[in-house]
Design an enzyme around this catalytic site. Structure first.
Site, PDB file in Angstrom:
ATOM      1  N   GLU A 260      -5.665   6.312   2.510  1.00  0.00           N
ATOM      2  CA  GLU A 260      -7.001   6.447   2.159  1.00  0.00           C
ATOM      3  C   GLU A 260      -8.089   6.442   3.091  1.00  0.00           C
ATOM      4  O   GLU A 260      -9.110   7.365   3.122  1.00  0.00           O
ATOM      5  CB  GLU A 260      -7.362   5.461   1.273  1.00  0.00           C
ATOM      6  CG  GLU A 260      -6.644   5.551  -0.352  1.00  0.00           C
ATOM      7  CD  GLU A 260      -5.303   5.293  -0.095  1.00  0.00           C
ATOM      8  OE1 GLU A 260      -4.790   4.698   0.997  1.00  0.00           O
ATOM      9  OE2 GLU A 260      -4.422   5.645  -1.078  1.00  0.00           O
TER      10      GLU A 260
ATOM     11  N   HIS B  19      -4.944  -0.606 -10.434  1.00  0.00           N
ATOM     12  CA  HIS B  19      -5.145   0.602 -11.049  1.00  0.00           C
ATOM     13  C   HIS B  19      -6.148   0.653 -12.339  1.00  0.00           C
ATOM     14  O   HIS B  19      -6.291   1.610 -13.104  1.00  0.00           O
ATOM     15  CB  HIS B  19      -3.748   1.079 -11.838  1.00  0.00           C
ATOM     16  CG  HIS B  19      -2.492   1.089 -10.954  1.00  0.00           C
ATOM     17  ND1 HIS B  19      -1.928   0.132 -10.305  1.00  0.00           N
ATOM     18  CD2 HIS B  19      -1.923   2.165 -10.457  1.00  0.00           C
ATOM     19  CE1 HIS B  19      -0.965   0.683  -9.290  1.00  0.00           C
ATOM     20  NE2 HIS B  19      -1.055   1.954  -9.447  1.00  0.00           N
TER      21      HIS B  19
END
Length: 328
Positions: free
Chosen positions: A60, A129
């Protein structure tokens, strides 16, 4: 006019942006051939080629760092972080470079890049998540922070985010991806930085954004059975915050409840409640209340219904307000 999902609205916004500007580039983990974990980029690589819509390694920080360089050289990158908490490794890039470059160069260099982040709970995910990480971005000067609550705003606000000359963190509420709405695209629902009133009322104001808007509207309908007429504001943009719309509503109703999924301590509601208190103190008939996620890591799926703000918790907060008439 047909019913489309928020996911389809986002996909259409990305497709239209890629068609309109050859400098628009889309990349992230699994967004190419797969079309993204939630299929938001479905079909875009096939239509525009893998030089404009491509997969990246699971890195990322590298994704966002690459976007910074591309934006500096005239491109308009759109990156996807696969899940909310997966964006944390890129946070250094965001804080140190994305948010500061225009100020660091005295306005000479802006970064027209959009960081799309699926966020929030309600889909049976776990921590990493289902995080609601918006406060980290709100607390970073130099960023615009956007979150839609319906398909029309998903299309319109994403197009405006992509067109912005400065970086935008675009938070997509995962549990609303498959909600349908009868709209025709393209649609323009107004500028970034503007909130809207989703339901007019007179007794109190519910202030929500993203996934909490649907819950707040359900609570307002349920409150009518108790004789409470609640106004519901959808913030749509968290930074900059539309103080004018929020304060005008609270000055009319005299009472306010802020609703969001993120944790309560030092969360978005704390800032919003402080701003309401500063600006509306002499109009308030009761302290501003907050209904939020709890101050714990996001729980396992079987417990998330207890963690997420629900209609009953919102109505309890509304009931705790003093229900004497607001003087005219």
């Amino acid at each position: 006019m047909s019913e489309i999902t928020m996911a389809k609205a986002l996909n259409t916004a990305l497709r239209d942006a890629l068609r309109d500007d050859p400098k628009t580039i889309l990349f992230g983990e699994d967004i190419g051939a797969l079309g993204g974990v939630f299929r938001i980029t479905d079909g875009l690589a096939a239509e525009f080629g893998d030089d404009r819509c491509f997969d990246t390694p699971l890195a990322e920080s590298a994704i966002l760092g690459t976007a910074v360089g591309m934006a500096m050289y005239g491109y308009r990158p759109i990156v996807e972080m696969q899940f909310d908490a997966f964006a944390y490794p890129a946070f250094e890039q965001l804080v140190s470079h994305v948010a500061k470059l225009r100020n660091r160069t005295r306005g000479a260099i802006g970064l027209p890049l959009t960081i799309r982040i699926p966020y929030g709970g309600g889909i049976g995910g776990v921590e990493h998540h289902s995080d609601s990480s918006e406060i980290y971005y709100m607390a970073t000067p130099g960023l615009t922070v956007v979150t839609p609550a319906n398909a029309a705003d998903a299309y319109s606000l994403l197009r405006r985010s992509i067109a912005s000359p400065d970086p935008v963190v675009f938070l997509e509420p995962k549990r609303l991806y498959w909600h349908k709405e009868a709209i025709g695209l393209p649609v323009d629902t107004g500028p970034l930085g503007s909130a809207v009133i989703r339901r007019h009322g007179t007794h109190a104001t519910l202030i929500a954004y993203g996934p909490a808007v649907t819950t707040a509207l359900e609570a307002a309908e349920a409150a009518a059975e108790h004789g409470w007429d609640l106004e519901v504001i959808d913030l749509r943009t968290l930074m900059p915050l539309d103080d004018a719309t929020v304060c005008a509503s609270v000055r009319r109703t005299g009472r306010a409840v802020v609703v969001h999924e993120a944790h309560g301590f030092a969360g978005p509601g704390a800032e919003i409640a402080a701003r309401i208190t500063e600006r509306c103190f002499y109009h308030l008939e009761a302290p501003v209340r907050r209904v939020t996620g709890f101050d714990v890591p996001y729980p396992p799926p079987l417990l998330e219904r207890h963690y997420l703000p629900g209609v009953d918790r919102i109505l309890d907060a509304v009931a705790s307000l003093e229900w004497e008439a607001v003087p005219a």
